[in-house]
Design an enzyme around this catalytic site. Structure first.
Site, PDB file in Angstrom:
ATOM      1  CD  GLU A 254      44.801  41.259  15.477  1.00  0.00           C
ATOM      2  OE1 GLU A 254      45.333  40.139  15.645  1.00  0.00           O
ATOM      3  OE2 GLU A 254      43.575  41.424  15.347  1.00  0.00           O
ATOM      4  CB  THR A 300      40.508  38.431  15.740  1.00  0.00           C
ATOM      5  OG1 THR A 300      41.883  38.797  15.802  1.00  0.00           O
ATOM      6  CG2 THR A 300      39.661  39.693  15.806  1.00  0.00           C
ATOM      7  CG  HIS A 416      47.133  40.438  12.282  1.00  0.00           C
ATOM      8  ND1 HIS A 416      47.735  39.388  11.622  1.00  0.00           N
ATOM      9  CD2 HIS A 416      45.934  39.973  12.712  1.00  0.00           C
ATOM     10  CE1 HIS A 416      46.934  38.336  11.657  1.00  0.00           C
ATOM     11  NE2 HIS A 416      45.834  38.662  12.308  1.00  0.00           N
ATOM     12  CG  HIS A 476      44.799  36.793  19.292  1.00  0.00           C
ATOM     13  ND1 HIS A 476      46.007  36.893  18.643  1.00  0.00           N
ATOM     14  CD2 HIS A 476      43.869  37.253  18.415  1.00  0.00           C
ATOM     15  CE1 HIS A 476      45.835  37.373  17.426  1.00  0.00           C
ATOM     16  NE2 HIS A 476      44.547  37.618  17.259  1.00  0.00           N
TER      17      HIS A 476
END
Length: 656
Positions: A254, A300, A416, A476
């Site tokens: 993540e 995501t 995150h 990402h």
């Protein structure tokens, strides 16, 4: 004179001027729109005017004092829309669209802390104009008659607004030809036309896209098929089929960017375990250091879509949400049908987040392990869901239960935004930039690295490591350009437009049992290339399927990487926000070659083909080969007490 000052029209003009000033202030203070030159600066200043006149002008159609109340209500509504964009932009560096509003299931309690973290105390200043209008209205409303204005007055106001917009659009089209036809980047549209005009444009585009499925027929896929077949790259014979029959463990990191690899903070490696996979030859990993994420608003969910279908995400919203009823020919279904793979996704959050419990069935994923399968006590959960260490630990028994060969997609969560850890869990000497997002990012990245190190030990003890292809990738960016000040302090260099593009690299590394790792591979590639690469590793020819990527191990790999907004990078040069850059000198190329211009057209064409395929649901008209059986989502049942879907579907096939 007093009559003029206290009139409804004066109140309207004051409201428009305040709206105009505030919107321009939002542009300058909150958004990074890349304004260049006098024309663009003028348009940025000018574009709120037409929206203010047209929208606030609607209030003039009401009677008497109601006009003032209507103007205040409309001003408040416009503020709420703009402020929602401000909060959204602070993390995503992007503007909300109608498609993102369909993703409201993602803005539940798990996002609450993230949203609050994006709000600032000074935001209260943004309502001063509304408070002033309320004060002014209380003073002047007694001077107004109860009559309605003569109809020609509000009509003239609306006509003035239309003329202002027409002038705005004319100047924008002169500075940026085909602005509305060939622009994927919402920053351009807002810069030239304004937030509210962009919302109208977005609504029109969304309706057009929705109608494409109804209008599409089988002939629409021919052009897309021809392009995909022409782009196909033949496999490397030394790699083709070497992974057949091996388990696949795909680990989704993540918000993990490549600059973290080998990065030291205060003299400490941030990711020592991942670094060892890159540099230790005994690990037999191949690391692609020029691998880029290609996600857009879906973040995501876009990464999942691209990595399983080799299709681009949508330019607006998430296909996981808006195209959940589409037909897909995804990797889990392909390898399940051709080589008997059982597929599963592991994720320590609710099953409906990003609409996963619906879309996974369309992708042909047999089992979905979500929060009900894990111990979600308060010690194990933080931010978005299950912490990475208990997630990996508790996933081992579930992995061991899967029928082999299996395809296991494991989605981490701790790294995150807003990048928080429990007390005592941070193990790095922290950075002190004063930006909590940047300072926290390195701590959660280290935590993820530690979780991975333990997971690898557990895989080996469970007897799963030696027989498994292991893919690790970042989904990402984690740090948006809104944190450039702190990132420049950390990295020790200016973050230019080109540097920001370079920071969109995410790690991709792969271990294939029995195959010697290549160390660091410098091929330029993106998420779109993973499906054809893995198909060839398994010995399945990717040519049958409509894929926009090419095999990364192939000598014929097409090494240009499109981004969803129309930008792209190649080995020699990059095209970012309207300018070409030399990747070596980092300088702008003022006279791009014919090849560069042609590449730009190719990228836009590829993105448009992917959009046509998704918006028209064109894969329902395409049969890749005689072995293919369309996925029937009704056969898939996700729940803790359910038998595995692989077994259910297998029995159904035998009964046939």
């Amino acid at each position: 004179m007093k009559k003029i000052i206290y009139s409804r029209m004066s109140f309207f003009v004051i409201a428009v001027v305040l709206f105009w000033i505030k919107t321009y202030s939002f542009y300058k203070l909150e958004f990074s729109l890349g304004v260049k030159g006098t024309v663009q600066e003028f348009l940025l200043f000018f574009n709120p005017l037409s929206s203010g006149i047209l929208i606030l002008g609607l209030g003039l159609f009401t009677k008497g004092r109601r006009s003032g109340r209507a103007i205040i209500y409309l001003s408040t509504l416009l503020f709420l829309i703009q402020y929602a964009n401000v909060v959204y932009y602070r993390f995503n560096s992007d503007f909300m669209t109608l498609a993102t509003l369909t993703q409201t299931s993602n803005f539940g309690t798990s996002l609450g802390g993230s949203i609050l973290d994006l709000m600032e105390p000074y935001d209260l200043l943004y309502i001063i104009d509304i408070l002033f209008l309320l004060f002014l209205y209380s003073k002047v409303k007694g001077k107004w008659t109860t009559d309605r204005l003569k109809l020609r007055i509000p009509i003239a106001v609306l006509v003035t607004g239309i003329l202002a917009f027409s002038l705005n659009l004319h100047l924008a089209e002169k500075d940026r030809p085909q602005l509305l036809k060939r622009t994927f980047d919402r920053n351009y549209l807002v810069k030239y036309l304004g937030t509210y005009n962009f919302i109208v444009y977005d609504a029109v585009v969304s309706l057009q896209n929705s109608s494409q499925r109804v209008m599409a027929d089988s002939s629409a896929i021919v052009e897309v098929e021809n392009y995909a077949k022409a782009k196909y790259a033949e496999s490397n014979p030394e790699i083709f089929g070497v992974g057949q029959g091996k388990n696949i463990i795909k680990i989704h990191l993540e918000s993990f960017q490549s600059f973290l690899i080998d990065f030291e903070l205060n003299g400490q490696e941030v990711t020592p375990f991942l670094n060892s996979l890159v540099h230790d030859e005994t690990q037999d990993f191949t690391y692609f250091d020029n691998f880029f994420h290609q996600t857009e608003q879906g973040k995501t969910a876009d990464a999942e879509l691209i990595m399983d279908t080799s299709l681009y995400g949508l330019s607006q919203g998430s296909a996981f949400v808006t195209k959940a009823n589409n037909t897909f020919q995804a990797l889990p279904a392909i390898i399940g049908q051709q080589q008997g793979y059982t597929s599963a996704v592991f994720h320590g959050d609710g099953k409906s987040f990003w609409n996963r419990d619906k879309i996974y069935k369309r992708l042909g994923i047999d089992q979905f392990y979500y929060d009900l399968y894990y111990n979600m006590n308060e010690d194990n959960v933080i931010n978005y869901g299950l912490k990475d260490k208990p997630f990996f630990e508790e996933s081992i028994p579930l992995l061991k239960e899967l029928k082999q060969p299996f395809y296991a997609h494991m989605i981490t969560l701790t790294n995150h935004h807003p990048f928080v850890l429990g007390e005592g869990e941070a193990t790095l000497v922290p950075s002190q930039t004063g930006d909590s997002t940047v300072d926290g990012y390195f701590q959660t990245a280290r935590y993820l690295d530690e979780a991975l190190a333990k997971f690898f030990v557990d895989l080996k003890e469970a007897g799963l490591y030696d027989n498994s292809i292991i893919m690790i990738y970042g989904d990402h960016y984690g740090i948006s350009k809104n944190h450039n000040r702190a990132m420049q302090e950390i990295l020790g260099e200016e973050i230019t437009v080109l540097k920001n593009s370079e920071l969109q690299r995410v790690p991709f590394m792969i271990h294939i049992p029995g195959v010697e790792g290549q160390g660091t591979n410098h091929e330029y590639a993106g998420m779109i290339d993973v499906v054809p690469t893995l198909l060839h590793v398994l010995g399945i020819d990717a040519k049958d399927y409509l894929l926009f990527g090419t095999d990364m191990f192939s000598d014929h790999h097409r090494d240009f990487v499109p981004f969803r907004n129309g930008d792209f990078v190649t080995r020699e040069y990059s095209y970012i926000k309207g300018d070409y850059y030399d990747n070596t000198t980092k300088e702008v190329i003022y006279e791009p070659s014919e090849e560069m211009l042609k590449m730009k057209d190719t990228v836009l064409q590829e993105l448009s083909y992917s959009d046509k395929l998704l918006n028209g649901d064109l894969l329902r008209f395409y049969t890749p080969n005689e072995k293919w059986v369309p996925v029937n989502p009704s056969k898939y049942l996700y729940g803790k007490k359910q038998a595995s879907n692989a077994e259910v579907n297998g029995k159904a096939e035998k009964e046939k």
